[in-house]
Design a protein around this motif. Structure first.
Motif, PDB file in Angstrom:
ATOM      1  N   GLY A 348       0.830  -1.193   0.000  1.00 55.80           N
ATOM      2  CA  GLY A 348       0.000   0.000   0.000  1.00 55.80           C
ATOM      3  C   GLY A 348       0.865   1.243   0.000  1.00 55.80           C
ATOM      4  N   VAL A 349       0.332   2.322  -0.576  1.00 55.15           N
ATOM      5  CA  VAL A 349       1.103   3.557  -0.671  1.00 55.15           C
ATOM      6  C   VAL A 349       1.231   4.222   0.700  1.00 55.15           C
ATOM      7  CG1 VAL A 349       1.298   5.755  -1.877  1.00 55.15           C
ATOM      8  CG2 VAL A 349       0.164   3.842  -2.983  1.00 55.15           C
ATOM      9  N   ALA A 350       0.112   4.271   1.426  1.00 51.36           N
ATOM     10  CA  ALA A 350       0.122   4.974   2.719  1.00 51.36           C
ATOM     11  C   ALA A 350       1.119   4.328   3.681  1.00 51.36           C
ATOM     12  CB  ALA A 350      -1.268   4.964   3.337  1.00 51.36           C
ATOM     13  N   ARG A 351       1.128   3.009   3.697  1.00 52.66           N
ATOM     14  CA  ARG A 351       2.042   2.304   4.596  1.00 52.66           C
ATOM     15  C   ARG A 351       3.495   2.616   4.239  1.00 52.66           C
ATOM     16  NH1 ARG A 351       0.322  -2.519   3.769  1.00 52.66           N
ATOM     17  NH2 ARG A 351      -1.238  -2.541   5.402  1.00 52.66           N
ATOM     18  N   PHE A 352       3.756   2.657   2.942  1.00 53.70           N
ATOM     19  CA  PHE A 352       5.114   2.945   2.476  1.00 53.70           C
ATOM     20  C   PHE A 352       5.533   4.361   2.871  1.00 53.70           C
ATOM     21  CE2 PHE A 352       8.225   3.542  -1.133  1.00 53.70           C
ATOM     22  CZ  PHE A 352       9.072   2.502  -0.769  1.00 53.70           C
ATOM     23  N   ILE A 353       4.617   5.313   2.697  1.00 57.95           N
ATOM     24  CA  ILE A 353       4.921   6.702   3.051  1.00 57.95           C
ATOM     25  C   ILE A 353       5.164   6.832   4.553  1.00 57.95           C
ATOM     26  CG2 ILE A 353       3.938   9.027   3.198  1.00 57.95           C
ATOM     27  CD1 ILE A 353       2.544   8.514   0.565  1.00 57.95           C
ATOM     28  N   GLN A 354       4.303   6.177   5.333  1.00 55.70           N
ATOM     29  CA  GLN A 354       4.446   6.250   6.781  1.00 55.70           C
ATOM     30  C   GLN A 354       5.812   5.728   7.214  1.00 55.70           C
ATOM     31  OE1 GLN A 354       1.064   5.152   8.910  1.00 55.70           O
ATOM     32  NE2 GLN A 354       2.032   5.301  10.882  1.00 55.70           N
ATOM     33  N   ARG A 355       6.225   4.623   6.593  1.00 48.38           N
ATOM     34  CA  ARG A 355       7.529   4.054   6.957  1.00 48.38           C
ATOM     35  C   ARG A 355       8.669   4.961   6.521  1.00 48.38           C
ATOM     36  NH1 ARG A 355       6.145  -2.387   5.912  1.00 48.38           N
ATOM     37  NH2 ARG A 355       4.744  -2.469   7.695  1.00 48.38           N
ATOM     38  N   ALA A 356       8.551   5.476   5.301  1.00 46.67           N
ATOM     39  CA  ALA A 356       9.591   6.389   4.816  1.00 46.67           C
ATOM     40  C   ALA A 356       9.722   7.573   5.762  1.00 46.67           C
ATOM     41  CB  ALA A 356       9.256   6.860   3.408  1.00 46.67           C
ATOM     42  N   GLY A 357       8.584   8.032   6.296  1.00 46.87           N
ATOM     43  CA  GLY A 357       8.557   9.214   7.147  1.00 46.87           C
ATOM     44  C   GLY A 357       9.286   9.034   8.462  1.00 46.87           C
ATOM     45  N   ARG A 358       9.679   7.796   8.756  1.00 47.90           N
ATOM     46  CA  ARG A 358      10.452   7.560   9.969  1.00 47.90           C
ATOM     47  C   ARG A 358      11.862   8.120   9.844  1.00 47.90           C
ATOM     48  NH1 ARG A 358       7.855   6.551  14.437  1.00 47.90           N
ATOM     49  NH2 ARG A 358       6.442   4.801  14.360  1.00 47.90           N
ATOM     50  N   SER A 359      12.264   8.446   8.622  1.00 48.09           N
ATOM     51  CA  SER A 359      13.606   9.012   8.459  1.00 48.09           C
ATOM     52  C   SER A 359      13.490  10.473   8.036  1.00 48.09           C
ATOM     53  CB  SER A 359      14.386   8.233   7.406  1.00 48.09           C
ATOM     54  OG  SER A 359      14.004   8.649   6.108  1.00 48.09           O
ATOM     55  N   GLY A 360      14.566  11.217   8.256  1.00 51.07           N
ATOM     56  CA  GLY A 360      14.621  12.599   7.794  1.00 51.07           C
ATOM     57  C   GLY A 360      13.565  13.493   8.406  1.00 51.07           C
ATOM     58  N   HIS A 361      13.531  13.553   9.740  1.00 46.27           N
ATOM     59  CA  HIS A 361      12.510  14.351  10.410  1.00 46.27           C
ATOM     60  C   HIS A 361      12.741  15.854  10.374  1.00 46.27           C
ATOM     61  CE1 HIS A 361       9.764  11.795  13.151  1.00 46.27           C
ATOM     62  NE2 HIS A 361       9.657  11.485  11.893  1.00 46.27           N
ATOM     63  N   GLN A 362      13.974  16.270  10.201  1.00 46.85           N
ATOM     64  CA  GLN A 362      14.228  17.708  10.210  1.00 46.85           C
ATOM     65  C   GLN A 362      13.449  18.367   9.078  1.00 46.85           C
ATOM     66  OE1 GLN A 362      16.370  15.332   9.711  1.00 46.85           O
ATOM     67  NE2 GLN A 362      17.845  15.302  11.389  1.00 46.85           N
ATOM     68  N   PRO A 363      12.949  19.604   9.326  1.00 46.31           N
ATOM     69  CA  PRO A 363      12.225  20.290   8.261  1.00 46.31           C
ATOM     70  C   PRO A 363      13.110  20.336   7.004  1.00 46.31           C
ATOM     71  CG  PRO A 363      12.169  21.570  10.299  1.00 46.31           C
ATOM     72  CD  PRO A 363      13.033  20.389  10.557  1.00 46.31           C
ATOM     73  N   ASN A 364      12.488  20.138   5.881  1.00 42.04           N
ATOM     74  CA  ASN A 364      13.174  20.157   4.582  1.00 42.04           C
ATOM     75  C   ASN A 364      14.074  18.948   4.321  1.00 42.04           C
ATOM     76  OD1 ASN A 364      12.000  22.646   4.079  1.00 42.04           O
ATOM     77  ND2 ASN A 364      13.711  23.711   5.065  1.00 42.04           N
ATOM     78  N   ALA A 365      14.226  18.082   5.338  1.00 41.81           N
ATOM     79  CA  ALA A 365      15.061  16.911   5.100  1.00 41.81           C
ATOM     80  C   ALA A 365      14.323  15.965   4.161  1.00 41.81           C
ATOM     81  CB  ALA A 365      15.379  16.210   6.408  1.00 41.81           C
ATOM     82  N   VAL A 366      15.074  15.193   3.423  1.00 42.84           N
ATOM     83  CA  VAL A 366      14.484  14.217   2.516  1.00 42.84           C
ATOM     84  C   VAL A 366      14.357  12.886   3.256  1.00 42.84           C
ATOM     85  CG1 VAL A 366      14.822  12.938   0.368  1.00 42.84           C
ATOM     86  CG2 VAL A 366      15.489  15.343   0.515  1.00 42.84           C
ATOM     87  N   SER A 367      13.189  12.270   3.149  1.00 44.22           N
ATOM     88  CA  SER A 367      13.038  10.927   3.704  1.00 44.22           C
ATOM     89  C   SER A 367      13.461   9.941   2.641  1.00 44.22           C
ATOM     90  CB  SER A 367      11.582  10.662   4.080  1.00 44.22           C
ATOM     91  OG  SER A 367      11.196  11.491   5.132  1.00 44.22           O
ATOM     92  N   ARG A 368      14.429   9.122   2.965  1.00 46.09           N
ATOM     93  CA  ARG A 368      14.882   8.164   1.970  1.00 46.09           C
ATOM     94  C   ARG A 368      14.472   6.766   2.384  1.00 46.09           C
ATOM     95  NH1 ARG A 368      20.475   8.986   1.494  1.00 46.09           N
ATOM     96  NH2 ARG A 368      19.953  10.652   0.047  1.00 46.09           N
ATOM     97  N   ILE A 369      13.918   6.012   1.461  1.00 43.61           N
ATOM     98  CA  ILE A 369      13.556   4.636   1.761  1.00 43.61           C
ATOM     99  C   ILE A 369      14.133   3.723   0.689  1.00 43.61           C
ATOM    100  CG2 ILE A 369      11.253   4.941   0.702  1.00 43.61           C
ATOM    101  CD1 ILE A 369      10.287   2.892   2.937  1.00 43.61           C
ATOM    102  N   TYR A 370      14.831   2.692   1.153  1.00 39.78           N
ATOM    103  CA  TYR A 370      15.385   1.704   0.225  1.00 39.78           C
ATOM    104  C   TYR A 370      14.365   0.601   0.042  1.00 39.78           C
ATOM    105  CZ  TYR A 370      19.850   3.984   1.088  1.00 39.78           C
ATOM    106  OH  TYR A 370      20.859   4.902   1.191  1.00 39.78           O
ATOM    107  N   PHE A 371      14.099   0.269  -1.200  1.00 40.06           N
ATOM    108  CA  PHE A 371      13.146  -0.796  -1.483  1.00 40.06           C
ATOM    109  C   PHE A 371      13.897  -2.017  -1.990  1.00 40.06           C
ATOM    110  CE2 PHE A 371      10.264  -2.978  -4.484  1.00 40.06           C
ATOM    111  CZ  PHE A 371       9.289  -3.356  -3.590  1.00 40.06           C
ATOM    112  N   VAL A 372      13.718  -3.144  -1.299  1.00 42.43           N
ATOM    113  CA  VAL A 372      14.404  -4.374  -1.681  1.00 42.43           C
ATOM    114  C   VAL A 372      13.390  -5.328  -2.300  1.00 42.43           C
ATOM    115  CG1 VAL A 372      15.783  -6.313  -0.835  1.00 42.43           C
ATOM    116  CG2 VAL A 372      16.000  -4.069   0.245  1.00 42.43           C
TER     117      VAL A 372
END
Length: 822
Positions: A348-372
């Motif tokens: 699901g898209v929402a689940r993926f976004i939520q997980r990605a959002g666990r990284s890069g919390h600083q304002p303007n930071a990029v959330s990076r998610i590696y997909f395997v």
DNA sequence: GACCTGCTGCGGGGTG
């Protein structure tokens, strides 16, 4: 003191923020303003955006406004309730609110009421309530089951429901709706706020939360305009030729995952199943021994103590990486981590976004998610995810309606405490989204059910729980019934599981009964990353000790299957087309070219307006494959339907297999597919009737009924520490199912089981939409020589999972009837 | 009703 002006209050809040070196976000100020104006509503904000203070602050400011002598006097009664779906969040919110209360110099107490709260604290809370109570939907119902609860809630001005998107699609939301309907009726000025992450049906989320009725407040949806950039990095295999066509573990890419972990300060590795989590943890340590002591594991069957330790260690940077399941999706808002790795499809898209959002919390930071990716076609999925994120497409949450099991439970809850008046309560219940359509007859059925047990059970005393007293109120008088009811409040019906503990008594976690049942004392198995030897089983506890043996079974659990969401499915179809038309535009599709070419050569790669069907013969028989890319659940219904429709033309029996991308009908006789297509195989005209005829809905409903019987209070799960076995729960709920079917076919709970099957399992609406789409597509009937890259994973799956269609005799009987009709 | 890949979450022996 005069009434303070709103702006002055807001300034006060801003000052407090300034002291901490913060500056309120636009959405926070907007929420403060709306709250002070008396609005109810929904705050749409992501985790880690300061959403808690967006509502805590105005609640406190409003209290100051209404109680000018706030600083000198102890505040009276409970002013606000904060509901969270998980207990771990309660602690955090309590800390945050204590900080704010202290800074504003208020004489407020914060209390937590959840399953962890001790009896003595609970008693104190009832006589001397805290001004802010943090609790769960279940505990709120337990409060409604306490005598004199009206006084307890007497001063209540606000209810906040946190993570509303998470509750929305479950029966726990129905619990919340019912509790709110009662409180709204007691306190017409009650302000209700939900906090929600982005979902596709935000307006509906607000309707469900606020319900209808006269006292509905002016309302508003406030959106935190915090756009986070998400970068999806696919971990690509070196050679696509050596990458598996099917599979789910993704272990082939292990060597590429290790450096990501080593180079990051902290990493979360999300897996789809608990068994997968265990396996990845072990394999990571095998290939990177330097991670020992720095790598931990977290999933729902590991004991609370160990999980707490893992969460804290991650927070204090004692450990570097955690392999987890969705157990870390919610909750502990720990310090953001540097890297996120998702193994396999997130579905699901929402689940993926939520997980990605666990990284890069600083304002303007990029959330990076590696997909395997775990197999070749998942490379397409990563492109689909990226596109869906760019387009801002996220899933909807479908609210439960007419969950009569929850309503029956709620009515007994009210009867256990102070009793309820049928007319008044019906009006309240009707004001909820879930029960807006309840009829007078249905209401009478429910009252009769809790008073007499209903038509089928009226001879048994234990189902006559509630009595109508001379004053007209419905009450429970039997203390045993009250007790059992309090013990059963809630809507989560889990598997009963066995506790795994060391000889000295330390608990490691739980596994399901059947897994331990297949082991004998002396056998070893892997759990929580440890090799364990089974010593003995006593009741529902398995004693173990550490083992040196390297070999052992990894437990699996029978969790729910996560279906592919329709949003993601839609993008998947788009990207499949792109893999043929414009593969060089994306690195993943480019990587996949050899496979795409092979598929196209042997068969066909469908464009967006095409629908692919493959038909070929092998030593196994005649294979007919369809590729709707709609997710397993839809394929389950659609395959049964298609099989049934084909069998109307020619009596054949099929073996059916499916995955998230498509399904296969296998037969030992030639399949008249051309004829079937000419007969409008995909039409939706008699869809409901055809589904009824093709799907074994009785069996599906029977399984659904297990939860319903438990929630409605028909099956008692046992006293704490003396839980009944699953076998008992299963057989007694089945017994009810059969008794109702025979003696009370119009039983509301029985009907609910079938409705849930059609709405949630077969998802008739989505099935209809999918068929309508296919009807407008160009059907490509390809006849490859042998299996294709698309068909391969499904065919492999079949060896694991065999679902045969209905018994042939039934089929023939039904077809005969159909023939006679014409 | 299983295991063949399959998630998460709550509650708990009191009459003001």
């Amino acid at each position: 003191m005069e009434r303070m002006k709103k702006q002055a209050l807001i300034n006060l809040g801003t000052e407090w923020f300034a002291e901490k070196g913060w500056k309120p976000f636009e959405f926070q100020l907007e929420t403060w303003d709306a709250y002070l104006e008396g609005f109810s509503g929904i705050l749409n904000a992501p985790t880690g955006s300061g959403k808690t203070y967006a509502l805590l602050i105005p609640i406190l400011l409003d209290y100051i406004r209404c109680n000018p002598k706030y600083a000198e006097e102890k505040a009276e009664g409970m002013n606000a309730i904060w509901i969270t779906p998980i207990r771990a969040l309660a602690r955090e919110i309590s800390l945050a609110s204590e900080r704010a209360i202290e800074a504003m110099g208020l004489a407020w107490q914060v209390g937590i009421r959840s399953g962890d709260t001790s009896t003595s604290v609970r008693k104190k809370q009832l006589t001397n309530p805290p001004q802010l109570l943090i609790t769960t939907p279940e505990s709120l119902h337990l409060l409604l089951a306490s005598k004199g609860y009206r006084n307890f809630f007497g001063n209540l001005g606000t209810i906040v429901i946190d993570e509303w998107h998470e509750l929305m699609g479950s029966k726990r939301a129905v619990l919340a709706e019912l509790a709110l309907s009662r409180l709204k009726s007691l306190l017409p000025a009650l302000q209700i706020w939900g906090i929600s992450a982005t979902i596709g049906n935000m307006d509906q989320a607000m309707s469900v939360l606020l319900g209808s009725g006269e006292s509905t407040m002016p309302n508003k949806i406030i959106k935190a305009d915090i756009q986070k950039k998400i970068e999806v990095v696919t971990v690509l295999p070196d050679e696509i030729e050596k990458f598996p066509w099917s599979g789910h573990l993704g272990i082939h890419l292990l060597s590429k995952v290790v450096p990501i972990i080593q180079q990051s300060g902290s990493t979360l590795i999300f897996t789809n199943t608990r068994a997968m989590c265990e396996i990845w943890y072990q394999r990571l340590l095998d290939v990177a021994p330097d991670l020992a002591g720095l790598l931990a594991m977290h999933h729902g069957s590991i004991s609370r103590e160990i999980r707490d330790w893992v969460e804290q260690s991650l927070h204090s940077e004692k450990i570097k990486a955690v392999v987890c399941t969705s157990s870390l999706d919610l909750g502990v808002d720990f310090r953001p981590v540097e890297s996120i790795i998702q193994i396999g499809s997130p579905k699901g898209v929402a689940r993926f976004i939520q997980r990605a959002g666990r990284s890069g919390h600083q304002p303007n930071a990029v959330s990076r998610i590696y997909f395997v990716p775990t197999h070749s076609l998942e490379l397409i999925e990563s492109c689909a995810l990226r596109q869906a994120i760019d387009d801002g497409q996220v899933e909807e949450r479908i609210p439960y309606v007419r969950s009569f099991d929850v309503l029956a439970q709620y009515l007994v809850t009210l009867a256990v405490s102070d009793g309820f008046d049928a007319v008044e309560t019906l009006e309240e219940v009707r004001s909820t989204f879930s029960f807006a359509s309840i009829s007078e007859a249905e209401w009478q059925w429910l009252l009769n059910f809790i008073v007499t047990g209903g038509k089928a059970l009226h001879q048994y005393n234990e189902y006559q729980k509630v009595r109508r007293d001379p004053d007209g109120l419905f009450r429970v008088h039997d203390r045993k019934i009250s007790l059992r009811h309090r013990l059963s409040i809630g809507t989560i019906v889990g598997e009963t599981s066995m506790i795994i503990q060391y000889q000295r008594g330390k608990r490691i976690g739980t596994v399901e009964e059947w897994f331990i049942a297949q082991l004998r004392p002396g056998d070893t198995f892997w759990f929580a990353g440890k090799s364990l030897e089974l010593i003995r089983v006593q009741g529902m506890t398995a004693e173990v000790k550490k083992s040196k043996k390297k070999k052992g079974k990894v437990p699996s659990w029978l969790g729910g299957r996560i279906p592919l969401s329709s949003q993601l499915a839609q993008y998947l179809r788009l990207k499949v087309a792109q893999s043929r038309e414009d593969a060089y535009a994306e690195p993943e599709l480019e990587k996949l070219i050899p496979l795409t070419e092979l598929q196209d050569r042997r068969s066909h790669v469908p464009l967006i307006d095409e629908f692919l069907i493959e038909y070929f013969q092998s030593s196994e028989g005649y294979h007919l494959l369809f590729y709707p890319f709609e997710g397993r659940y839809i394929h389950e219904g659609m395959s049964a339907l298609i099989a049934w429709r084909i069998a109307q033309i020619k009596p054949i029996s099929f073996t059916i297999a499916m995955n998230d991308y498509g399904f296969e009908l296998l037969s030992d006789a030639p399949i008249p597919i051309e004829e079937a297509l000419e007969n409008e195989l995909f039409n939706t005209i008699d869809l409901s009737a055809d589904i009824q005829a093709s799907v074994n809905s009785i069996e599906l409903a029977k399984r659904r009924f297990r939860d319903i019987a438990s929630i409605a209070g028909l099956v008692f799960k046992g006293y704490p520490g003396r839980e009944k076995k699953d076998k008992y729960l299963q057989s007694s709920s089945q017994l009810f199912f059969e008794v109702f079917t025979d003696y009370e076919p119009d039983n509301l709970l029985l009907r609910q089981a079938f409705e849930e099957v059609f709405v949630f399992q077969l998802d008739e609406t989505r099935l209809r939409t999918a068929l309508d789409r296919i009807q407008f597509q160009k059907i490509i009937l390809s006849q490859p020589e042998k299996a294709t890259p698309y068909s391969f994973p499904i065919i492999v799956d079949r060896t694991r999972e065999k679902l045969s269609t209905e018994r042939l005799a039934d089929r023939i009987r039904k077809m005969k009837l159909a023939l006679e009709r014409e």
